[in-house]
Design a protein around this motif. Structure first.
Motif, mmCIF file in Angstrom:
data_model
loop_
_atom_site.group_PDB
_atom_site.id
_atom_site.type_symbol
_atom_site.label_atom_id
_atom_site.label_comp_id
_atom_site.label_asym_id
_atom_site.label_seq_id
_atom_site.Cartn_x
_atom_site.Cartn_y
_atom_site.Cartn_z
ATOM 1 N N LEU A 23 49.029 52.664 47.766
ATOM 2 C CA LEU A 23 48.096 51.555 47.556
ATOM 3 C C LEU A 23 46.657 52.056 47.615
ATOM 4 C CD1 LEU A 23 49.803 48.737 49.673
ATOM 5 C CD2 LEU A 23 49.514 48.771 47.186
ATOM 6 N N GLY A 24 46.382 52.924 48.573
ATOM 7 C CA GLY A 24 45.035 53.493 48.685
ATOM 8 C C GLY A 24 44.652 54.316 47.477
ATOM 9 N N LEU A 25 45.559 55.178 47.024
ATOM 10 C CA LEU A 25 45.294 55.995 45.825
ATOM 11 C C LEU A 25 45.064 55.111 44.604
ATOM 12 C CD1 LEU A 25 47.888 58.882 46.250
ATOM 13 C CD2 LEU A 25 45.395 59.102 46.320
ATOM 14 N N ASN A 26 45.878 54.078 44.454
ATOM 15 C CA ASN A 26 45.742 53.198 43.294
ATOM 16 C C ASN A 26 44.427 52.423 43.326
ATOM 17 O OD1 ASN A 26 48.191 54.020 42.205
ATOM 18 N ND2 ASN A 26 49.336 52.485 43.342
ATOM 19 N N TYR A 27 43.999 52.006 44.500
ATOM 20 C CA TYR A 27 42.714 51.321 44.661
ATOM 21 C C TYR A 27 41.575 52.255 44.251
ATOM 22 C CZ TYR A 27 38.916 48.929 47.215
ATOM 23 O OH TYR A 27 37.737 48.306 47.572
ATOM 24 N N ILE A 28 41.626 53.489 44.744
ATOM 25 C CA ILE A 28 40.586 54.468 44.414
ATOM 26 C C ILE A 28 40.604 54.793 42.927
ATOM 27 C CG2 ILE A 28 39.878 56.884 44.767
ATOM 28 C CD1 ILE A 28 40.875 56.478 47.736
ATOM 29 N N ASN A 29 41.782 54.971 42.347
ATOM 30 C CA ASN A 29 41.886 55.237 40.902
ATOM 31 C C ASN A 29 41.318 54.085 40.086
ATOM 32 O OD1 ASN A 29 43.055 57.734 41.347
ATOM 33 N ND2 ASN A 29 45.142 56.979 41.107
ATOM 34 N N PHE A 30 41.621 52.850 40.503
ATOM 35 C CA PHE A 30 41.068 51.684 39.812
ATOM 36 C C PHE A 30 39.540 51.712 39.872
ATOM 37 C CE2 PHE A 30 39.295 47.382 40.321
ATOM 38 C CZ PHE A 30 39.512 46.910 39.047
ATOM 39 N N ALA A 31 38.986 52.014 41.037
ATOM 40 C CA ALA A 31 37.529 52.056 41.194
ATOM 41 C C ALA A 31 36.905 53.119 40.298
ATOM 42 C CB ALA A 31 37.169 52.310 42.655
ATOM 43 N N ARG A 32 37.544 54.270 40.209
ATOM 44 C CA ARG A 32 37.012 55.365 39.386
ATOM 45 C C ARG A 32 37.115 55.061 37.894
ATOM 46 N NH1 ARG A 32 40.372 60.008 40.910
ATOM 47 N NH2 ARG A 32 39.250 61.101 39.299
ATOM 48 N N VAL A 44 33.083 47.226 41.081
ATOM 49 C CA VAL A 44 31.877 46.773 41.774
ATOM 50 C C VAL A 44 31.777 45.250 41.710
ATOM 51 C CG1 VAL A 44 29.334 46.792 41.708
ATOM 52 C CG2 VAL A 44 30.612 48.935 41.502
ATOM 53 N N ALA A 45 32.069 44.671 40.552
ATOM 54 C CA ALA A 45 31.998 43.219 40.403
ATOM 55 C C ALA A 45 32.954 42.510 41.363
ATOM 56 C CB ALA A 45 32.306 42.817 38.964
ATOM 57 N N LEU A 46 34.155 43.039 41.514
ATOM 58 C CA LEU A 46 35.164 42.385 42.352
ATOM 59 C C LEU A 46 34.992 42.674 43.843
ATOM 60 C CD1 LEU A 46 38.397 43.015 40.285
ATOM 61 C CD2 LEU A 46 37.299 40.809 40.689
ATOM 62 N N TYR A 47 34.748 43.923 44.179
ATOM 63 C CA TYR A 47 34.835 44.342 45.566
ATOM 64 C C TYR A 47 33.495 44.589 46.253
ATOM 65 C CZ TYR A 47 39.840 45.005 44.834
ATOM 66 O OH TYR A 47 41.169 44.817 44.563
ATOM 67 N N VAL A 48 32.423 44.758 45.507
ATOM 68 C CA VAL A 48 31.150 45.132 46.108
ATOM 69 C C VAL A 48 30.077 44.073 45.879
ATOM 70 C CG1 VAL A 48 29.337 46.903 46.193
ATOM 71 C CG2 VAL A 48 31.720 47.584 45.813
ATOM 72 N N ASP A 49 29.964 43.583 44.671
ATOM 73 C CA ASP A 49 28.917 42.646 44.273
ATOM 74 C C ASP A 49 28.928 41.392 45.145
ATOM 75 O OD1 ASP A 49 27.062 41.090 42.911
ATOM 76 O OD2 ASP A 49 28.010 41.334 40.965
ATOM 77 N N GLU A 50 27.759 40.977 45.585
ATOM 78 C CA GLU A 50 27.671 39.781 46.420
ATOM 79 C C GLU A 50 28.165 38.527 45.709
ATOM 80 O OE1 GLU A 50 23.624 38.001 47.034
ATOM 81 O OE2 GLU A 50 22.993 39.796 45.968
ATOM 82 N N TYR A 51 28.199 38.518 44.385
ATOM 83 C CA TYR A 51 28.687 37.366 43.633
ATOM 84 C C TYR A 51 30.157 37.513 43.250
ATOM 85 C CZ TYR A 51 23.656 36.858 43.027
ATOM 86 O OH TYR A 51 22.319 36.749 43.253
ATOM 87 N N GLY A 52 30.788 38.567 43.705
ATOM 88 C CA GLY A 52 32.159 38.890 43.306
ATOM 89 C C GLY A 52 33.209 37.993 43.913
ATOM 90 N N GLY A 53 34.414 38.550 44.023
ATOM 91 C CA GLY A 53 35.563 37.785 44.469
ATOM 92 C C GLY A 53 35.566 37.443 45.946
#
Length: 191
Positions: free
Chosen positions: A82-91, A98-107
């Motif tokens: 799960l961790g590898l897949n999360y990192i791969n998705f981010a890359r 960034v929109a989903l997990y980082v951005d203040e207006y995200g999910g």
């Protein structure tokens, strides 16, 4: 003369393309309509408001991630995978990540809840972790999420470029650290 009808799926597709490119900061009915070459009226005919569209979009993206991205197996450890897949998705999808997990207006909380539910369901099915109590599952989720988000963010910004083996080792260390705590509910008390 017949009017052209725009479907919910077409609007969701345009909204997805917008946030994947520009993030939630540009997530407005006007920008989505502009992308589609239409007025905003079809958007408001299909969705109650922009929050309804955003929630539907985030649910759709999270469903796709849970069905197509996060289940990919790399090792014999579901949490490491799960961790590898999360990192791969981010890359591979930096702007969407960034929109989903980082951005203040995200999910925000919705993304956290989806991720936690998915983590809990899959970890409890794995014989290696099936006997873990809720006292361990929540801190394990949060600790792994913090670990992989840090790795993903630093890799996305080009600050670090660890090898796959180094990433696996970091995730395994985080798992071991949390599982070896006598009072897991207190893991994040000081933070």
């Amino acid at each position: 003369m017949r009017r052209k009808v725009y479907t919910k799926d077409q609007i969701l597709k345009a909204a997805y393309e917008l946030i994947a490119k520009e993030g939630f900061g540009k997530f407005t009915a006007r920008n989505i309509a502009k992308k589609m070459g239409i007025s905003t009226q079809p958007i408001y005919l299909e969705f109650k408001n922009m929050q309804d569209l955003k929630n539907t979009l985030v649910e759709s993206i999270m469903t796709d991630l849970h069905e197509n991205v996060f289940p990919v197996r790399h090792t014999d450890d579901i949490i490491v995978d799960l961790g590898l897949n999360y990192i791969n998705f981010a890359r591979e999808n930096r702007n969407l990540y960034v929109a989903l997990y980082v951005d203040e207006y995200g999910g925000g909380q919705m993304v956290h809840d989806f991720s936690y539910d998915y983590f809990k369901e899959n970890v409890s099915k794995d014989p290696k972790y099936a006997d873990l109590s809720e006292d361990y599952i929540k801190p394990l989720h949060d600790g792994i999420w913090i670990t992989v988000t840090g790795i993903a963010s630093l890799m996305s910004s080009g600050i670090i470029q660890p090898s796959r083996e180094e990433i696996i080792e970091l995730i395994q260390r985080a798992i071991e650290m949390i599982l070896n705590v006598k009072e897991p509910e207190k893991v994040f008390d000081n933070y």
